[in-house]
Design a protein around this motif. Structure first.
Motif, PDB file in Angstrom:
ATOM      1  N   PRO B  83      -4.639  -5.652   2.376  1.00 57.54           N
ATOM      2  CA  PRO B  83      -3.565  -4.659   2.529  1.00 57.54           C
ATOM      3  C   PRO B  83      -4.015  -3.415   3.299  1.00 57.54           C
ATOM      4  O   PRO B  83      -3.232  -2.864   4.071  1.00 57.54           O
ATOM      5  N   ILE B  88       1.109  -1.686   7.895  1.00 57.43           N
ATOM      6  CA  ILE B  88       2.354  -1.775   7.130  1.00 57.43           C
ATOM      7  C   ILE B  88       2.217  -0.814   5.964  1.00 57.43           C
ATOM      8  O   ILE B  88       1.166  -0.755   5.334  1.00 57.43           O
ATOM      9  N   ASN B  89       3.257  -0.063   5.676  1.00 59.39           N
ATOM     10  CA  ASN B  89       3.211   0.764   4.477  1.00 59.39           C
ATOM     11  C   ASN B  89       4.427   0.476   3.618  1.00 59.39           C
ATOM     12  O   ASN B  89       5.450  -0.002   4.092  1.00 59.39           O
ATOM     13  N   MET B  90       4.235   0.780   2.347  1.00 60.14           N
ATOM     14  CA  MET B  90       5.250   0.393   1.381  1.00 60.14           C
ATOM     15  C   MET B  90       5.643   1.596   0.540  1.00 60.14           C
ATOM     16  O   MET B  90       4.804   2.422   0.176  1.00 60.14           O
TER      17      MET B  90
END
Lengths: 372, 370, 303
Positions: B83, B88-90
């Motif tokens: 991750p 990519i971020n969440m």
């Protein structure tokens, strides 16, 4: 109990000790119960059982391993014990402090068996012999593993006085290689050092103790073990060769070495200027719940054959002159258990020291042991 | 393997290819799913809990390893990246803000991991806080903020690194209903302002419809239907989708006439004349879906052979903007009808037990073959 | 009058007050009262076989004789300062080792599968099933010059003459760390097991490697567990008597031994009480700091 605060503390501590029937001493006395607090490994295997069988009294037998712990319990009060066995110099303080009760000698027909000369010696701490009956007695001395010491000393001859072995750095430096054990207690080591110096062993003079410390300081690096009980085994199996210890313990080590065929030749020495005697004495605490049962037990112990069985088991002399014929020959003939009249005369009789001196002893002993 | 689109030319950002996730050897949480998301899109994964949408999202973030299948981001295979190496971020459900760090440090956390120079970092954090209107709260700890403010911090934190793809896990789930409505649009505004591609997971169809440009309806690990919100609503492809999205009445019946431009379906309640063709045959069992707001009510019996039925008013629910009537039909089926309250007294004086006629046009219905 | 008293009594000891009363009374009897007795003793003097009372009631007047000699004596003999210091030092060393060993252990337990955790907690508690004394004695047999450790090292050829491990700071530290490790692990575990895994995921999501995540998220968030565990180890370790007696040596004099000497060898209860009071004051300091921190961070726990 003089102080109300001690009483209060006693209430708090009482939960930890025998409490059944304490409320009424008169009622408790009719109970067929006896609570004894004695030194560990200090009794014959059948002593208690025979007493219980004969009287129907149930005995609770607890052990301690230092006078300090017994004394603290007595000071706190309400121990629940009916018989305690302090050493005589501690018993002296306990008598003065009102912690013990007088013995009713009309209940002790076997008192007649006691050796009068021993009673005289005890009367120094217990005037008129009103409180104490000797359990067993012995002396602090030096025990050696004969062959190992000879080897360690090399060509050097054995000293004339056995105390030299443990207090003279000349010997100690050599003995370190085979192991030296000291009793782990200020009240054993400092009087011995004072005695070695030729000063009164139970001196009330602080300066004397500083002199004793100066004797101890140089030998500290050579003491390999401080032990008041484990040294018996270490001696018997040869892992130490010299012990500043108690005469009976050294004889037990000797007996074990022989029994195990370990080949170690252990011997208790009798110093030329005398060992330091100790008398462990039976006494009844002032608040004992079953004093009548306690007197029955003391009278039972004073039977010649009972006293003899104690001596046969733990190799300490008993105060009972009538018991000698029941003592096994190997014990009776051991001149380090039953001392010759000359050696017995040279024994140093213990005495109590005041609290200030005791503090000095503890402090100097701590400094001796740890350097702090 | 570039996806070819005929109508619009959009650059594909995310491509998922045959993704499968099996838990404990047997539970297929995600079952052979393929999907393409174009750059700039807001894509919603919609489904009830346990449908596999969260597992799919977690595989995109890298928290779960797919059992099979690949994930491509800008054409690059990222399936095996941990991750912390994915661009990519969440934004987590209930935000997962670091409780021991203040707002500023929460937002700066990701930037610091990239070793961004101090000046640039400060500038970026400031601009992010400004974007979510939290400049004044920089020194506060998360627990000193309201739910809405925490949500905005979480958004700022997930946007700070300018990710290629933003993942939103139930972004409004922790807010109360009133706040949720205003936040929905605000969130879309910010996302569009930043121009980030977005995959959002929700169980709330309204949220999906307002926010997303496309929706995938998920059930038991696979996609039931993918389409724009109005496609999904107006032409559901199955009973499950029709039922899941909004309110619907479904009549069960069989095809009696199947023509290219219309179908006639006979149901116990009425005869349906549907103005679109289906792939089916006469005699086939189908469902006819009819949305409550597409039904009209009248006291007179309609003068046509189909697309009406009679019922008794069993329940009236007044919602202010509209009223919902529950009619009991002759077969015992309940028909939900929604009437807009166009005037202040448009209730026609209807009351419980009244006999009434419901009717609808031929374009109001969808025939469901699945 | 009586009725009023009763009703007043009732209103005070009703409901919540009554519920609080029981633990308060318990605390008072078991901790405040003994402490007050000790404090009282510390201002007194020893008579032959009893402690002199500082309270005297005579001629309708209460005389209180407070003897500060015991406290003043601390200044006269470096023994006390040195041993307090060495106690604090050994307690601190013990605490640090327990933390260094206990943290990974607790972390592992907290991250283990949920159904394994009760068993792991049991394993940590398992030593408590045997006597503390026996367990410390067991170390003795391991560390003596002809003990297992030396025999093993010699058999492996690592050393040729036995190492002197017993009765050294080394053996003391081993014994202390061994005995107190569970008291570090359990609060750490209780704290770490509550740690929200999503925070770790969030950190990873934002680009933090597992190592960075550990230092930036896990450790700061387990601060309270670290402090609680450290207190549970440090405080009893300062006053520890048994382990230094059995495993320590000439270089490991601690205050527990001095206390024993004052109480038993010197039969000086007032001085022993004074030593205790000073020790309590020394320990109170870290507790106060902990409580302050605890109060501050409590509100942070949940938002």
């Amino acid at each position: 109990m003089k102080s109300p605060f001690s009483k209060r503390l006693a209430v708090v501590l009482a939960a930890a000790v025998v409490t059944a029937g304490l409320a009424s001493s008169a009622w408790a006395d009719k109970e067929k119960v006896l609570n004894i607090y004695n030194w560990s490994d200090y009794i014959a295997p059948d002593t208690i059982a025979n007493f219980e069988k004969e009287t129907g009294i149930k005995v609770r037998y607890d052990n301690f391993d230092s006078n300090e712990i017994l004394h603290a319990k007595l000071v706190a009060g309400q121990t629940g014990y009916d018989i305690v066995v302090p050493s005589s110099q501690w018993a002296k303080i306990q008598i003065q402090g009102g912690l013990l009760q007088k013995l009713d000698k009309s209940k002790l027909p076997n008192w007649k068996n006691l050796d009068p000369s021993l009673l005289t010696q005890l009367s120094k701490v217990d005037p008129g012999n009103q409180y104490l009956v000797d359990w067993l007695w012995g002396y602090t001395t030096v025990g050696i593993n004969v062959d190992k010491v000879k080897a360690a000393l090399g060509g050097m001859p054995m000293p004339d006085n056995a105390w030299e072995l443990v207090f003279n750095p000349k010997y100690m430096a050599k003995l370190k290689s085979c192991g030296v054990s000291f009793l782990d207690s200020p009240s054993e080591i400092l009087p011995a050092a004072l005695h070695y110096l030729g000063k009164p062993p139970y001196s009330q003079n602080v300066a004397d103790y500083n002199a004793a410390y100066n004797v101890l300081k140089p030998i500290r690096p050579y003491v390999t073990l401080f032990s008041s009980s484990g040294y018996i085994n270490d001696m018997a199996n040869g892992s130490i060769c010299v012990a500043l210890g108690w005469s009976g313990d050294i004889n037990i080590a000797r007996r074990r070495a022989i029994a195990n065929k370990s080949g170690q030749n252990i011997e208790a020495l009798v110093p030329k200027n005398g060992g330091l005697a100790f008398f462990d004495t039976m006494a009844i605490p002032v608040d004992a719940p079953h004093p009548e049962n306690a007197l029955m037990f003391i009278n039972y112990i004073l039977r010649p054959e009972v006293d003899a069985s104690l001596t046969n088991t733990v190799f300490y002399a008993n105060p009972n002159k009538a018991s000698l014929k029941y003592v096994t020959p190997v014990v009776a003939n051991n001149k380090t258990i039953f001392l010759s009249p000359e050696d017995q005369k040279k024994l140093v009789i213990p005495d109590a020291v005041n609290n200030d001196v005791r503090r000095v002893m503890t402090r100097l002993y701590t400094r001796f042991k740890t350097g702090v | 393997m570039a996806a070819v689109k005929d109508d619009v030319v959009l650059e594909d950002l995310l491509r998922i290819d045959g993704l499968i996730k099996v838990f404990d050897g047997s539970v297929r949480a995600v079952d052979n799913v393929s999907l393409t998301v174009a750059k700039g899109e807001i894509f919603a994964l919609l489904g009830s809990s346990g449908c596999g949408k969260s597992t799919l999202l977690r595989m995109l973030a890298g928290f779960e390893t797919p059992t099979a299948g690949r994930i491509y981001l800008s054409g690059k295979d990222i399936t095996d990246l941990p991750p912390y190496q994915r661009p990519i971020n969440m934004m987590f459900q209930s935000y997962a803000l670091f409780p021991h760090l203040n707002v500023w440090d929460n937002v700066a956390f990701g930037l610091r991991r990239d070793g961004m120079p101090k000046d640039e970092l400060a500038e970026r954090v400031e601009s992010m806080l400004k974007l979510v209107q939290l400049g004044k709260f920089a020194k506060r700890k998360p627990h000193q903020l309201s739910g809405g403010q925490q949500q905005r911090v979480a958004l700022a934190r997930s946007l700070a690194k300018r990710p290629k793809l933003l993942l939103l896990d139930e972004p409004l789930g922790a807010l109360d209903k009133k706040l949720r409505e205003s936040t929905q649009l605000e969130l879309v505004n910010i996302i569009e302002q930043v121009g980030v591609t977005c995959v959002l997971v929700t169980h709330d169809q309204e949220e999906a419809m307002t926010m997303a440009s496309r929706i995938a309806v998920m059930n038991e690990g696979y996609f039931l239907q993918i389409g724009t919100p109005d496609e999904i609503y107006e032409t559901p492809n199955s009973r499950l989708v029709a039922d899941f999205i909004g309110n619907v009445n479904i009549f069960e019946g069989e095809v009696v006439e199947d023509e290219a431009d219309h179908v006639t379906v006979r149901c116990p309640e009425c005869l349906h004349y549907v103005g679109h063709g289906i792939t089916g045959t006469p005699g086939m069992a189908v469902g006819v879906a009819l949305r409550p707001e597409k039904i009209h009510l009248s006291r007179e019996q309609p003068d046509k052979p189909h697309n009406w039925c009679a019922g008794d008013v069993a329940d009236i629910a007044y919602f202010g903007a509209h009223t919902t009537y529950h009619l009991t039909l002759v077969t015992g089926m309940t028909l939900k009808v929604q009437q807009p309250n166009l005037t202040r007294h448009s209730g026609q004086g209807l009351t419980w037990g009244d006999r009434i006629y419901a009717h609808w046009s031929q374009d109001a219905m969808v025939v469901l073959t699945q | 009058m009586l009725a009023r008293l009763i009703s007043r009594f009732r209103s005070v000891f009703r409901g919540r007050n009554a519920v609080i009363l029981v633990p308060m009374l318990w605390l008072f009897v078991l901790s405040a009262v003994p402490l007050l007795i000790v404090l009282n003793f510390s201002f007194s003097e020893m008579e032959i076989a009893s402690v002199a009372s500082i309270w005297k009631w005579a001629d309708d007047a209460l005389t209180i004789k407070i003897n500060l000699g015991n406290y003043l004596y601390f200044g006269q003999d470096p023994l006390y300062f040195d041993t307090y210091l060495s106690s604090l030092k050994f307690a601190a060393i013990t605490t640090l080792w327990c933390l260094a060993l206990g943290y990974p252990f607790a972390y592992f337990m907290a991250r283990a599968q949920a159904h394994l955790r009760p068993m792991l907690v049991m394993l940590v508690m398992l030593p408590f099933w045997t006597s503390f004394l026996l367990r410390i004695y067991a170390w003795k047999t391991l560390l003596v010059s002809n003990g297992l450790v030396n025999q093993l090292l010699m058999a492996l050829g690592v050393i040729h003459t036995p190492l002197q491990m017993m009765n050294t700071p080394f053996s003391l530290t081993i014994g202390m760390v061994y005995a107190y490790l569970p008291f570090m692990i359990l609060p750490l575990y209780a704290n770490l097991v509550k740690l929200d895994v999503r925070l770790l995921e969030a950190a990873a999501d934002l680009g933090a490697s597992p190592w960075k995540t550990f230092w930036l998220i896990t450790v700061p968030l387990s601060k309270r567990g670290i402090i609680a565990g450290s207190m549970l180890v440090f405080i009893p370790a300062v006053g520890e008597y048994v382990i230094p007696e059995l495993l320590g040596g000439p270089d490991t004099l601690m205050i527990g031994r001095v206390l024993w000497d004052e109480f038993f060898s010197n039969n000086d209860w007032p001085m022993a009480s004074a030593v205790t009071i000073v020790m309590i004051l020394l320990i109170l300091l870290p507790i106060t700091i902990f409580n302050k921190y605890n109060a501050e961070s409590k509100s942070e726990e949940q938002a």
